[in-house]
Write a protein that holds these residues in place. Sequence first.
Motif, PDB file in Angstrom:
ATOM      1  N   UNK A   1      14.876   9.264  -1.831  1.00 24.15           N
ATOM      2  CA  UNK A   1      14.413   9.143  -0.433  1.00 24.15           C
ATOM      3  C   UNK A   1      15.457   8.312  -0.105  1.00 24.15           C
ATOM      4  N   UNK A   2      15.680   7.353  -0.506  1.00 24.92           N
ATOM      5  CA  UNK A   2      16.937   6.089   0.469  1.00 24.92           C
ATOM      6  C   UNK A   2      17.985   6.871   0.742  1.00 24.92           C
ATOM      7  N   UNK A   3      18.816   7.595   0.082  1.00 28.10           N
ATOM      8  CA  UNK A   3      19.672   8.638   0.626  1.00 28.10           C
ATOM      9  C   UNK A   3      18.905  10.213   1.732  1.00 28.10           C
TER      10      UNK A   3
ATOM     11  N   UNK B   1      15.949  10.654   2.695  1.00 27.40           N
ATOM     12  CA  UNK B   1      14.728  10.158   3.829  1.00 27.40           C
ATOM     13  C   UNK B   1      13.345  11.618   2.986  1.00 27.40           C
ATOM     14  N   UNK B   2      12.510  11.543   4.035  1.00 28.56           N
ATOM     15  CA  UNK B   2      11.102  12.125   3.744  1.00 28.56           C
ATOM     16  C   UNK B   2      11.663  13.375   2.511  1.00 28.56           C
ATOM     17  N   UNK B   3      12.537  13.777   2.766  1.00 36.50           N
ATOM     18  CA  UNK B   3      13.039  15.153   2.177  1.00 36.50           C
ATOM     19  C   UNK B   3      13.419  15.151   0.374  1.00 36.50           C
ATOM     20  N   UNK B   4      14.628  13.426   0.827  1.00 37.29           N
ATOM     21  CA  UNK B   4      13.800  13.319  -1.700  1.00 37.29           C
ATOM     22  C   UNK B   4      12.538  13.461  -1.657  1.00 37.29           C
ATOM     23  N   UNK B   5      11.493  13.956  -1.087  1.00 36.00           N
ATOM     24  CA  UNK B   5      10.258  13.859  -1.905  1.00 36.00           C
ATOM     25  C   UNK B   5      10.218  15.703  -2.616  1.00 36.00           C
ATOM     26  N   UNK B   6      11.264  16.318  -1.993  1.00 32.92           N
ATOM     27  CA  UNK B   6      10.948  17.644  -3.062  1.00 32.92           C
ATOM     28  C   UNK B   6      11.051  17.480  -4.441  1.00 32.92           C
TER      29      UNK B   6
ATOM     30  N   UNK C   1       1.113  -1.319  -0.128  1.00 35.19           N
ATOM     31  CA  UNK C   1       0.071   0.296  -0.084  1.00 35.19           C
ATOM     32  C   UNK C   1       1.235   1.392  -0.477  1.00 35.19           C
ATOM     33  N   UNK C   2       0.941   2.246  -1.089  1.00 35.82           N
ATOM     34  CA  UNK C   2       1.969   2.514  -1.223  1.00 35.82           C
ATOM     35  C   UNK C   2       1.852   3.722  -1.073  1.00 35.82           C
ATOM     36  N   UNK C   3       0.769   4.150  -0.422  1.00 36.86           N
ATOM     37  CA  UNK C   3       0.329   5.533  -0.023  1.00 36.86           C
ATOM     38  C   UNK C   3       0.330   5.654   1.758  1.00 36.86           C
ATOM     39  N   UNK C   4      -0.709   4.232   1.669  1.00 36.80           N
ATOM     40  CA  UNK C   4      -0.512   4.098   3.352  1.00 36.80           C
ATOM     41  C   UNK C   4       1.455   4.140   3.836  1.00 36.80           C
ATOM     42  N   UNK C   5       2.533   3.715   3.164  1.00 36.45           N
ATOM     43  CA  UNK C   5       3.921   3.973   3.564  1.00 36.45           C
ATOM     44  C   UNK C   5       4.444   5.082   3.101  1.00 36.45           C
ATOM     45  N   UNK C   6       3.479   5.625   2.771  1.00 37.61           N
ATOM     46  CA  UNK C   6       4.207   7.002   2.196  1.00 37.61           C
ATOM     47  C   UNK C   6       3.784   7.642   3.481  1.00 37.61           C
ATOM     48  N   UNK C   7       3.108   7.776   3.819  1.00 31.12           N
ATOM     49  CA  UNK C   7       2.534   8.562   4.929  1.00 31.12           C
ATOM     50  C   UNK C   7       3.034   8.742   6.433  1.00 31.12           C
ATOM     51  N   UNK C   8       3.230   7.155   6.031  1.00 31.74           N
ATOM     52  CA  UNK C   8       4.006   6.527   7.564  1.00 31.74           C
ATOM     53  C   UNK C   8       5.822   7.443   7.541  1.00 31.74           C
ATOM     54  N   UNK C   9       5.885   7.549   5.913  1.00 34.38           N
ATOM     55  CA  UNK C   9       7.486   7.990   5.811  1.00 34.38           C
ATOM     56  C   UNK C   9       7.533   9.212   6.291  1.00 34.38           C
TER      57      UNK C   9
ATOM     58  N   UNK D   1       7.348   8.635 -11.128  1.00 31.40           N
ATOM     59  CA  UNK D   1       8.549   9.586 -10.870  1.00 31.40           C
ATOM     60  C   UNK D   1       8.644   9.346  -9.037  1.00 31.40           C
ATOM     61  N   UNK D   2       7.012   9.086  -8.468  1.00 28.27           N
ATOM     62  CA  UNK D   2       7.205   8.659  -7.391  1.00 28.27           C
ATOM     63  C   UNK D   2       7.778   7.323  -6.942  1.00 28.27           C
ATOM     64  N   UNK D   3       7.633   6.436  -7.893  1.00 25.56           N
ATOM     65  CA  UNK D   3       8.155   5.263  -7.203  1.00 25.56           C
ATOM     66  C   UNK D   3       9.331   4.514  -8.242  1.00 25.56           C
ATOM     67  N   UNK D   4      10.015   5.170  -8.727  1.00 22.84           N
ATOM     68  CA  UNK D   4      11.151   5.207  -9.373  1.00 22.84           C
ATOM     69  C   UNK D   4      12.623   5.562  -8.161  1.00 22.84           C
ATOM     70  N   UNK D   5      13.592   5.216  -8.037  1.00 17.69           N
ATOM     71  CA  UNK D   5      14.229   4.829  -6.913  1.00 17.69           C
ATOM     72  C   UNK D   5      15.205   5.664  -6.952  1.00 17.69           C
ATOM     73  N   UNK D   6      15.548   5.671  -8.013  1.00 17.07           N
ATOM     74  CA  UNK D   6      17.075   6.655  -8.267  1.00 17.07           C
ATOM     75  C   UNK D   6      16.515   7.702  -8.826  1.00 17.07           C
ATOM     76  N   UNK D   7      15.441   9.151  -8.245  1.00 17.50           N
ATOM     77  CA  UNK D   7      15.160  10.210  -8.991  1.00 17.50           C
ATOM     78  C   UNK D   7      16.341  11.478  -8.959  1.00 17.50           C
TER      79      UNK D   7
END
Length: 138
Positions: free
Chosen positions: A68-70, A72-77, A5-13, A58-64
Amino acid sequence: MDAPDFIRLLSEFCHDYTGPRSRAVREASNVFEFFVRMHTRMRLNRQQQGVVNAVLAYFVVPDDLLPEKKLGPFGLVDNLYVASHAYRTLRREVPASELCACWNGDKPLEEVMDVIYKECRAEIGKKAKDALRLAGLS
C-alpha cells in the motif's frame, strides 16, 4: 499511548478511492472488521482461528505482494483476495448465521465477498498463489 484504530484508518484510506477494482477496495475496512469480529466473538476451532489470524496479519504486514505504501489503496487488492479466499474456506465450515452476525457492511456479506473475490482474483491473476503463500494459507 493509545493503539491506532486500524479500522478507522483503513476506512479513511479507501473512502474516496475511485481507481481500478474500487468496488472491492472500498470494502477493505468492512472486511478487516469482519475478521476482527470473527477473531474476538466466535468460537472457532484451531484451524479456523489460524485462517482468521492469517488474514488479519496479512492486512497489517507492510511488505506484502502489493504494498500500500507504493500503490495506495490499490495495494489492498491482494489483502482482499486473501480475505475472500479465507472466507470461502470458512463458509464451508461455519454456519452462515454466525458469519453474518460478524458482518457490519451495508450490503450482504455473500454479495460483497463474491465481488471482492472475482475482482481481486482477476487483478492479481497468477500471483494469487503467491499471496496465499505469503499469508500462510497455501
